[in-house]
Design a protein around this motif. Sequence first.
Motif, PDB file in Angstrom:
ATOM      1  N   GLY A  63     -30.539 -15.801 -17.472  1.00  0.00           N
ATOM      2  CA  GLY A  63     -31.374 -16.182 -18.608  1.00  0.00           C
ATOM      3  C   GLY A  63     -30.856 -17.251 -19.561  1.00  0.00           C
ATOM      4  O   GLY A  63     -31.558 -17.622 -20.496  1.00  0.00           O
ATOM      5  N   HIS A  64     -29.632 -17.726 -19.388  1.00  0.00           N
ATOM      6  CA  HIS A  64     -29.093 -18.707 -20.331  1.00  0.00           C
ATOM      7  C   HIS A  64     -28.541 -19.938 -19.621  1.00  0.00           C
ATOM      8  O   HIS A  64     -27.742 -20.692 -20.195  1.00  0.00           O
ATOM      9  N   SER A  65     -28.931 -20.138 -18.375  1.00  0.00           N
ATOM     10  CA  SER A  65     -28.509 -21.311 -17.595  1.00  0.00           C
ATOM     11  C   SER A  65     -26.987 -21.511 -17.614  1.00  0.00           C
ATOM     12  O   SER A  65     -26.513 -22.635 -17.725  1.00  0.00           O
ATOM     13  N   ASP A  66     -26.249 -20.402 -17.524  1.00  0.00           N
ATOM     14  CA  ASP A  66     -24.789 -20.573 -17.546  1.00  0.00           C
ATOM     15  C   ASP A  66     -24.062 -19.994 -16.342  1.00  0.00           C
ATOM     16  O   ASP A  66     -22.890 -20.296 -16.127  1.00  0.00           O
ATOM     17  N   ILE A  67     -24.712 -19.150 -15.542  1.00  0.00           N
ATOM     18  CA  ILE A  67     -24.005 -18.602 -14.372  1.00  0.00           C
ATOM     19  C   ILE A  67     -24.866 -18.719 -13.115  1.00  0.00           C
ATOM     20  O   ILE A  67     -26.091 -18.812 -13.196  1.00  0.00           O
ATOM     21  N   ILE A  68     -24.198 -18.703 -11.965  1.00  0.00           N
ATOM     22  CA  ILE A  68     -24.861 -18.609 -10.659  1.00  0.00           C
ATOM     23  C   ILE A  68     -24.533 -17.209 -10.140  1.00  0.00           C
ATOM     24  O   ILE A  68     -23.360 -16.825 -10.091  1.00  0.00           O
ATOM     25  N   ALA A  69     -25.556 -16.430  -9.797  1.00  0.00           N
ATOM     26  CA  ALA A  69     -25.309 -15.063  -9.308  1.00  0.00           C
ATOM     27  C   ALA A  69     -26.528 -14.535  -8.573  1.00  0.00           C
ATOM     28  O   ALA A  69     -27.644 -15.053  -8.733  1.00  0.00           O
ATOM     29  N   GLY A  70     -26.324 -13.527  -7.768  1.00  0.00           N
ATOM     30  CA  GLY A  70     -27.427 -12.914  -7.025  1.00  0.00           C
ATOM     31  C   GLY A  70     -27.301 -11.407  -7.009  1.00  0.00           C
ATOM     32  O   GLY A  70     -26.230 -10.857  -7.317  1.00  0.00           O
ATOM     33  N   ALA A  71     -28.407 -10.706  -6.668  1.00  0.00           N
ATOM     34  CA  ALA A  71     -28.373  -9.250  -6.607  1.00  0.00           C
ATOM     35  C   ALA A  71     -29.303  -8.732  -5.519  1.00  0.00           C
ATOM     36  O   ALA A  71     -30.279  -9.398  -5.155  1.00  0.00           O
ATOM     37  N   VAL A  72     -28.972  -7.544  -5.029  1.00  0.00           N
ATOM     38  CA  VAL A  72     -29.812  -6.837  -4.066  1.00  0.00           C
ATOM     39  C   VAL A  72     -29.944  -5.405  -4.566  1.00  0.00           C
ATOM     40  O   VAL A  72     -28.955  -4.817  -5.019  1.00  0.00           O
ATOM     41  N   VAL A  73     -31.149  -4.838  -4.525  1.00  0.00           N
ATOM     42  CA  VAL A  73     -31.355  -3.442  -4.907  1.00  0.00           C
ATOM     43  C   VAL A  73     -32.147  -2.745  -3.805  1.00  0.00           C
ATOM     44  O   VAL A  73     -33.087  -3.328  -3.254  1.00  0.00           O
ATOM     45  N   THR A  74     -31.775  -1.514  -3.493  1.00  0.00           N
ATOM     46  CA  THR A  74     -32.497  -0.750  -2.479  1.00  0.00           C
ATOM     47  C   THR A  74     -32.358   0.751  -2.746  1.00  0.00           C
ATOM     48  O   THR A  74     -31.475   1.177  -3.495  1.00  0.00           O
ATOM     49  N   ASN A  75     -33.211   1.525  -2.111  1.00  0.00           N
ATOM     50  CA  ASN A  75     -33.079   2.984  -2.157  1.00  0.00           C
ATOM     51  C   ASN A  75     -32.625   3.542  -0.816  1.00  0.00           C
ATOM     52  O   ASN A  75     -32.470   4.742  -0.660  1.00  0.00           O
ATOM     53  N   ASP A  76     -32.448   2.659   0.160  1.00  0.00           N
ATOM     54  CA  ASP A  76     -32.147   3.081   1.524  1.00  0.00           C
ATOM     55  C   ASP A  76     -30.627   3.050   1.754  1.00  0.00           C
ATOM     56  O   ASP A  76     -30.014   1.984   1.762  1.00  0.00           O
ATOM     57  N   PRO A  77     -29.989   4.237   1.954  1.00  0.00           N
ATOM     58  CA  PRO A  77     -28.535   4.262   2.081  1.00  0.00           C
ATOM     59  C   PRO A  77     -28.024   3.458   3.274  1.00  0.00           C
ATOM     60  O   PRO A  77     -26.955   2.842   3.202  1.00  0.00           O
TER      61      PRO A  77
END
Length: 409
Positions: free
Chosen positions: A228-242
């Motif tokens: 949200g502040h144009s200062d970092i590069i990052a990614g995420a993954v979310v799941t409910n499947d173990p």
Amino acid sequence: MTSYANKIEPNTKWTETVSEPVYKTVVPPPNFSTNAIHEGQEAEKIHGAINVPIYYSSTFKQHEPGVLYSKHDYSRASNPTVDVLNECLASLEYGKYALTFSSGCGATTCVLATLKAGDHVISIDDVYGGTNRLMNRVMGKFGLQVEMIDLTPKNLEVTIKENTKMLWIETPTNPTLKIADIEALCAVAKKHNVVTVVDNTFASPYLQSPLLLGADIVIHSCTKYLGGHSDIIAGAVVTNDPALYTAIKFNLLSIGTCISPMDAYVLLRSTKTLKVRMEEHCNNANIIAKYLANHPKVVKVLFPGLESHPGHQIAKKQMRNFGGMISCELKGDADTAKKFMKNLKIFTLAESLGGIESLVESPALMTHLSVPPEQRLKLGISDSLIRLSVGIESIEDLLDDLENALAQI
Ligand SMILES: *Cc1c(COP(=O)(O)O)cnc(C)c1O
């Protein structure tokens, strides 16, 4: 001494034009901001620090070989600061498990690497350019079969093959803000045992919850709204499947696209204000989209909040509000677009999106330059199309800025 604010004449010019923003009837996830601020974030145990420490440690001391202090041995595999961020992000996406990465593309790599040579992936035809490149030009070399289609449930049904293993949805898309029906598409995929992934970058977890609509995996470029502040590069993954979580975590450990503890901290801090930022992005964008739609020098406005948008009804069904991205076609050509962008003073000419500051770009000249011109036209990307990432500055100033730049073309 008078404060700086007192020296500025209030801008009252727009008070009549600025209509009430649209509020959606779809309710936000329960406790969204409480979770964003507190989930996984108890006070630190030694000094009581309110914020999670940035654990800058690549490795962790062991009592005996294999006997760890807690669960961490090496920060590519896990890190205490990153763990807190993961727990927090999972709670915002209705997920049990989250993982964070060095970039959105790093997350995409680890998700695609759960597949093998000969597997078939179906994705939306105007998927993010970096995802397209990764699927076709990197994973393709290792035998992944990729098919990009106009992603309607009907088209999906006839495209699924014996070896189709993954469906890659992105909604809204970039830059035409096409809307895909997450629930209907996931239902088709599920019938055929196809794993569904939704790139939720443009909506953010506050506006859209794909796991509730049947998706198996949600992916984010946290570089955009979550950061949200144009200062970092990052990614995420979310799941409910173990099983999916374990497979993606294994890929993260093996491929090494891990997030740094510092960026994890910055992202955790940004996430706390996601709701208030998104509300402002949406309010400003709703107002600006209406303003542009009524402007004589604008041919067409692409914004899911407008009733004229082909995806408006589905957007209303699956999103809580319509986001901060607007594309619009100016009367004219590439030079008109260039001139318009040059004359803007608050909207900054730059790629990327989702930050608190307003940005403008030309897809044909910048982000989608590598897409062949005939394909660009097919996707609705004309030379005079411009894309706005509406920030959270004062709406009156943003409208002034647009009006000045439009007056000069
Ligand atoms: C930016 C973006 C990505 C890639 O993320 P990076 O953090 O730049 O690697 C993926 N999907 C969408 C929709 C994006 O906008």
